[in-house]
Design an enzyme around this catalytic site. Structure first.
Site, mmCIF file in Angstrom:
data_model
loop_
_atom_site.group_PDB
_atom_site.id
_atom_site.type_symbol
_atom_site.label_atom_id
_atom_site.label_comp_id
_atom_site.label_asym_id
_atom_site.label_seq_id
_atom_site.Cartn_x
_atom_site.Cartn_y
_atom_site.Cartn_z
ATOM 1 N N ARG A 146 -17.755 6.475 -4.846
ATOM 2 C CA ARG A 146 -17.161 5.917 -6.056
ATOM 3 C C ARG A 146 -16.408 4.632 -5.742
ATOM 4 O O ARG A 146 -15.898 4.451 -4.635
ATOM 5 C CB ARG A 146 -16.180 6.918 -6.669
ATOM 6 C CG ARG A 146 -16.827 8.137 -7.291
ATOM 7 C CD ARG A 146 -15.792 9.133 -7.758
ATOM 8 N NE ARG A 146 -15.090 9.745 -6.631
ATOM 9 C CZ ARG A 146 -13.961 10.437 -6.735
ATOM 10 N NH1 ARG A 146 -13.380 10.569 -7.919
ATOM 11 N NH2 ARG A 146 -13.395 10.965 -5.677
ATOM 12 N N PHE A 201 -11.543 15.469 -5.146
ATOM 13 C CA PHE A 201 -10.582 16.562 -4.978
ATOM 14 C C PHE A 201 -11.263 17.823 -4.433
ATOM 15 O O PHE A 201 -12.218 17.745 -3.685
ATOM 16 C CB PHE A 201 -9.814 16.818 -6.280
ATOM 17 C CG PHE A 201 -8.990 15.642 -6.716
ATOM 18 C CD1 PHE A 201 -8.088 15.038 -5.844
ATOM 19 C CD2 PHE A 201 -9.118 15.102 -7.983
ATOM 20 C CE1 PHE A 201 -7.318 13.951 -6.235
ATOM 21 C CE2 PHE A 201 -8.354 14.008 -8.386
ATOM 22 C CZ PHE A 201 -7.458 13.439 -7.504
ATOM 23 N N LYS A 255 -1.836 6.562 -3.083
ATOM 24 C CA LYS A 255 -2.927 7.049 -2.251
ATOM 25 C C LYS A 255 -3.540 5.969 -1.365
ATOM 26 O O LYS A 255 -4.063 6.225 -0.292
ATOM 27 C CB LYS A 255 -4.014 7.662 -3.157
ATOM 28 C CG LYS A 255 -5.163 8.319 -2.417
ATOM 29 C CD LYS A 255 -6.080 9.020 -3.417
ATOM 30 C CE LYS A 255 -7.283 9.613 -2.712
ATOM 31 N NZ LYS A 255 -8.240 8.603 -2.265
ATOM 32 N N ALA A 296 -11.545 12.845 -10.705
ATOM 33 C CA ALA A 296 -12.079 14.209 -10.797
ATOM 34 C C ALA A 296 -11.149 15.142 -11.558
ATOM 35 O O ALA A 296 -11.584 16.182 -12.045
ATOM 36 C CB ALA A 296 -12.347 14.756 -9.403
ATOM 37 N N PHE A 340 -7.101 16.468 13.484
ATOM 38 C CA PHE A 340 -6.007 15.541 13.733
ATOM 39 C C PHE A 340 -5.483 15.775 15.157
ATOM 40 O O PHE A 340 -5.648 16.855 15.724
ATOM 41 C CB PHE A 340 -4.876 15.754 12.726
ATOM 42 C CG PHE A 340 -5.219 15.309 11.325
ATOM 43 C CD1 PHE A 340 -4.657 14.165 10.795
ATOM 44 C CD2 PHE A 340 -6.099 16.045 10.536
ATOM 45 C CE1 PHE A 340 -4.963 13.754 9.507
ATOM 46 C CE2 PHE A 340 -6.406 15.645 9.250
ATOM 47 C CZ PHE A 340 -5.842 14.491 8.728
ATOM 48 N N TRP A 357 -13.001 10.031 12.648
ATOM 49 C CA TRP A 357 -11.911 9.096 12.363
ATOM 50 C C TRP A 357 -11.549 8.305 13.618
ATOM 51 O O TRP A 357 -11.297 7.102 13.550
ATOM 52 C CB TRP A 357 -10.688 9.860 11.851
ATOM 53 C CG TRP A 357 -9.534 8.962 11.483
ATOM 54 C CD1 TRP A 357 -9.367 8.256 10.327
ATOM 55 C CD2 TRP A 357 -8.388 8.677 12.297
ATOM 56 N NE1 TRP A 357 -8.185 7.546 10.366
ATOM 57 C CE2 TRP A 357 -7.572 7.783 11.567
ATOM 58 C CE3 TRP A 357 -7.979 9.079 13.571
ATOM 59 C CZ2 TRP A 357 -6.363 7.301 12.059
ATOM 60 C CZ3 TRP A 357 -6.779 8.592 14.069
ATOM 61 C CH2 TRP A 357 -5.980 7.718 13.312
ATOM 62 N N THR A 405 -13.895 9.871 4.378
ATOM 63 C CA THR A 405 -14.059 9.624 5.811
ATOM 64 C C THR A 405 -15.187 10.479 6.377
ATOM 65 O O THR A 405 -15.990 10.018 7.180
ATOM 66 C CB THR A 405 -12.738 9.921 6.547
ATOM 67 O OG1 THR A 405 -11.680 9.235 5.871
ATOM 68 C CG2 THR A 405 -12.793 9.459 7.978
ATOM 69 N N LYS A 419 -12.306 13.405 2.600
ATOM 70 C CA LYS A 419 -13.718 13.582 2.183
ATOM 71 C C LYS A 419 -14.505 12.278 2.323
ATOM 72 O O LYS A 419 -15.652 12.285 2.783
ATOM 73 C CB LYS A 419 -13.786 14.088 0.741
ATOM 74 C CG LYS A 419 -13.289 15.500 0.547
ATOM 75 C CD LYS A 419 -13.582 16.024 -0.846
ATOM 76 C CE LYS A 419 -13.065 15.114 -1.942
ATOM 77 N NZ LYS A 419 -11.594 14.948 -1.903
#
Length: 830
Positions: free
Chosen positions: A305, A566, A316, A535, A654, A683, A283, A281
């Site tokens: 954030r 999330f 993460k 979240a 991807f 990306w 990205t 999200k």
């Protein structure tokens, strides 16, 4: 003089600066100290250089030179002699005269060629006082003489007769021209306050294949100086506080300056139920704004954030985006930033210390001893502090003289009578530390036997973080901090930070944290980084203030893109029901992020584990798994539609995704009610890979919006929880534990029943069971506890066994993080 000029430069109420100094004071240092945009005398090197270079606009010309040109006509082919006109005035005149077709000559009064040049000239411009030994007869009859030698504010020269029959004294006209420059300067300032298309210098990307690591990409790009970026997007010099080269705090005064400007479009990026790896999200958020601004030339702002250092060093990793869609420098984004989370930690723990200290002192002192210490005699005078006077008023005591309180009033004032078993305020630290989930405090002998069980939460779970994210001003933040309920007294009444007398100190610790931090993307577009609540255990959105400031800066046709944590069932639901209620803002579009990988998981694929290689089901084409997993995507689209906002699905592509899988997801998304569904390659390609997404978002934002909240705040707490469980999660019903029901009853009695709900639930499933993927149905949602964040303004039920302190895995990220001692460069962040 220079110091005074610099002060006036930074005064937002001064838009023009005229210098009236002795001639000897007009040094280059003084002239160039004036900001070019405020230099109404046009004497700075910048304004003079712009004039000579022939810029079309943006500079101010010497009023005296303008006055000379105003009185001269038909100069084409004529010879103009400048006598005693040197420096900026001489240069300005030569440039302007040349443009009008005149042939210019220049000399000083003591030149041997003066008499000869005066006889040749058709026009003589006198730039300084004529020496008495130079006779007027040297000027041939009929020559036009323009006298600009006198200080045009000097009274001693006014009313003198002209020394030559055709002399033109331009002093009065120059005054008018200076006023004209002042008006022009003010007009430009007014224009700068109005919404406009940014003159933004975007940074070029040269994507490589294979794509390097995030930190290598970040380090390969040279970011703009943050003050340059600030100017490009319309921020004034006095509205930013610079932290190093690439970060700046933005002052809230900007909101007052731009209060009458229309807002831009408001876009929320949410997602489907994610795998433990995350679906990108952040990205997508960065890729979308890079596409909007760097490739479609539309003003846009990303509002993100601030990441917690818990996940950064845990599993993460960071949260700056990834690949060629990042906030840079990514190591500064992910580590410390401007210290906001540290400020929250300090404020939170100060309040925690105040709670336990107050209980200790009340347990070990008489009313009189407490009163003497709480209201001491200072320099022979005894008086209440402002916060103590406020407490007296809440107690119904109107007295202001400490000596007049009765024993009963003294007892009411000094005794908070906190019930230790009801304390809900915990200490925090910004590290994943599972061994702090339950601790015992007060074991030292100095605490006189006051021992109790407590715990640490992760710093971003602090209510102060939630307040930072939801507040609208410094005054509002201070009020919210004071309202925070930390425990109940022995009569069952709430005890607040205001009762403990700590509100002002908390506000002082948070006074800088309330200002959003300005950074930039890889392509040089602006980003606000502010607040970072999780979240799953909080409301999971960046700050209201960052969004409001960004919406003003982008202008009516611009876009502000923010992200909710999330899946849409978690962060998006809270964005709408909590954040939008607090801000009053209405979202234009939801961008719902999906990946083939996550959809295969929801379709029955094997477990996805962070740090472990993906199974072949995720790296080979499997249309059936994708089709079966699209049920989760369909459910999340339906959740967004509950709020009446159009949905654009962004499929994060991807390299292992097949074209058939991508086409299938986009087709199902559109059939399920999405306005559009677009595959994205930001990306690997930066903003260019999200141009189609940006175009879809722009179209969706022009659609009719019927935004609405999910529930009415006046409904009982339990009913609001049930609406979320059934309509969003798909539960059959809810079940409250006796402890949760008791808390609901208590909060209802205390008058907190009309607050919105912030569910603390796992993000790995629509249900409370992380292992249940897809769209679970028929389950009863267990509510194990219910807590209240009164300052933030919500009730938060805990679903199942939710931990507010993450733990470290067997192999945390920190194994790969290192510092090059020679270059001071950070390695291994992702």
């Amino acid at each position: 003089v220079v110091d005074e000029i610099l002060k006036l430069n930074e005064n937002p109420n001064v838009q023009g600066l005229a210098l009236d100094l002795p001639e000897s004071a007009y040094s280059s240092k003084v002239l160039n100290a004036v900001k070019p945009e405020k230099d109404v005398d046009g004497l700075s090197d910048v304004n003079l250089g712009c004039l000579i270079r022939g810029d079309a606009f943006g500079y101010l010309v010497s009023p005296t030179a303008c006055a000379v040109m105003e009185v001269l006509e038909n100069l084409d082919g004529k010879k103009v002699l400048l006598v005693g006109a040197s420096g900026a005035l001489g240069a300005s005149l030569q440039c302007l005269l040349h443009r009008r077709g005149a042939m210019t000559m220049s000399c000083h009064w003591k030149s041997a060629q003066l008499q000869n040049k005066l006889h040749q000239a058709d026009v003589v411009v006198v730039g300084s006082t004529k020496p008495e030994e130079i006779p007027v007869s040297w000027i041939k009859p009929g020559t036009v003489v323009v006298n600009c030698s006198h200080d045009f504010h000097s009274e001693k020269h006014r009313g003198q007769k002209n020394s030559h029959p055709v002399e033109n004294n331009v002093c009065s006209l120059a005054i008018a021209m200076r006023m004209q420059n002042t008006v022009k300067s003010l007009e430009r300032w007014i224009q700068s306050q109005q919404n406009r298309k940014w003159d933004l210098r975007c940074l070029k990307l040269q994507p490589l294949s294979p794509v390097p690591s995030d930190i290598e990409i970040s380090r390969a790009q040279s970011p703009k100086a943050v003050d340059v970026l600030a100017k490009e997007i319309g921020l004034l010099t006095d509205e930013i506080e610079i932290y190093g080269q690439t970060k700046a705090k933005v002052r809230l005064s900007l909101l007052e300056r731009l209060k009458d400007q229309p807002d831009g479009k408001y876009v929320l990026v949410a997602g489907i139920t994610p795998t433990p790896l995350g679906e990108g999200k952040s990205t997508v958020t960065i890729g979308l704004v890079q596409a909007l601004t760097a490739h479609l030339n539309i003003n846009s702002f990303a509002c993100l954030r601030q990441p917690s250092q818990g996940p950064t060093f845990g599993v993460k990793g960071g949260a700056a985006g990834g690949g060629y869609a990042q906030v840079i420098p990514m190591e500064e984004f992910n580590l410390h930033l401007t210290g906001d989370i540290h400020a929250i930690t300090a404020a939170n723990n100060l309040l925690a210390a105040a709670i336990d200290a107050r209980i200790l002192h009340e347990n070990t002192q008489s009313d009189k001893a407490l009163y003497n210490r709480l209201v001491p005699v200072v320099n022979g005078v005894r008086g209440f502090s402002a916060i103590q006077l406020a407490r007296l008023r809440r107690l119904g005591i109107s007295k202001t003289d400490p000596s007049t309180l009765t024993e009963e009033e003294i007892s009411k004032f000094v005794r908070l009578d906190i019930d230790p078993s009801t304390i809900t305020w915990q200490r925090v630290v910004d590290t994943n530390d599972r061994f702090l989930r339950k601790i015992t405090i007060g074991q030292a002998n100095t605490e006189k036997g006051f021992v109790r069980q407590a715990q640490f939460d992760i710093a971003v779970a602090s209510e102060i973080m939630a307040i930072l994210a939801l507040t609208s001003s410094l005054a509002d933040m201070k009020e919210r901090l004071g309202k925070m309920v930390v425990a109940n007294d022995k009569k069952g009444q709430p005890v607040t930070a205001e009762d403990l007398g700590v509100t002002g100190a908390l506000a002082v610790l948070m006074k800088d944290a309330i200002k959003p931090t300005l950074m930039q993307t890889l392509e040089g577009t602006p980003v606000f980084v502010h607040a970072g609540p999780f979240a799953n255990i909080a409301h999971g959105n960046s700050s209201v203030l960052a969004d409001k400031i960004a919406l003003k800066l982008v202008g009516e046709k611009g876009f502000v893109v923010t992200e909710a944590g999330f899946g849409a069932d978690i962060g998006m639901e809270k964005f709408f029901n909590i954040k939008c209620r607090a801000s009053g803002l209405v979202p234009s579009v939801v961008v719902l992020v999906a990946t083939v990988r996550a959809l295969k998981m929801h379709g029955g694929g094997p477990n996805v584990t962070a740090g472990a290689p993906l199974k072949k089901e995720y790296t080979e084409e499997n249309l059936q798994l994708v089709a079966d997993g699209c049920c989760n995507l369909q459910k999340q689209i339906q959740i967004a539609q509950l709020f009446g906002v159009p949905v654009v699905v962004a499929l994060n592509v991807f390299k292992t995704d097949s074209p058939a899988e991508v086409d299938l997801v986009c087709e199902i998304a559109k059939q399920s009610g999405a306005f559009d569904a677009v595959p994205c390659n930001h990306w690997s390609a930066g903003g260019r890979g999200a141009v189609k997404l940006a175009q879809a978002v722009e179209k969706a934002a022009s659609q009719k919006n019927s935004f609405k909240y999910l529930y009415n705040l006046e409904l009982p707490i339990v009913e609001k929880i049930r609406i979320i469980a059934q309509k969003v999660y798909g539960a059959q019903d809810i079940e409250l534990s006796p402890a949760a029901q008791a808390q609901v009853d208590r909060y209802s009695r205390q008058g907190f029943g009309n607050l919105p709900i912030c569910m603390a639930k796992t993000h790995l499933s629509l249900s409370h069971q992380p292992e249940r993927k897809g769209v679970p149905t028929g389950f009863i949602l267990p509510i194990s506890d219910v807590r209240a964040s009164i300052g933030a303004g919500f009730i938060y039920p805990l679903v199942g066994t939710m931990s507010t302190m993450p733990g470290l895995p067997t192999r945390p990220c920190f194994y790969d993080i290192d510092l090059d001692a020679a270059t001071e460069q950070v390695k291994g962040l992702f």
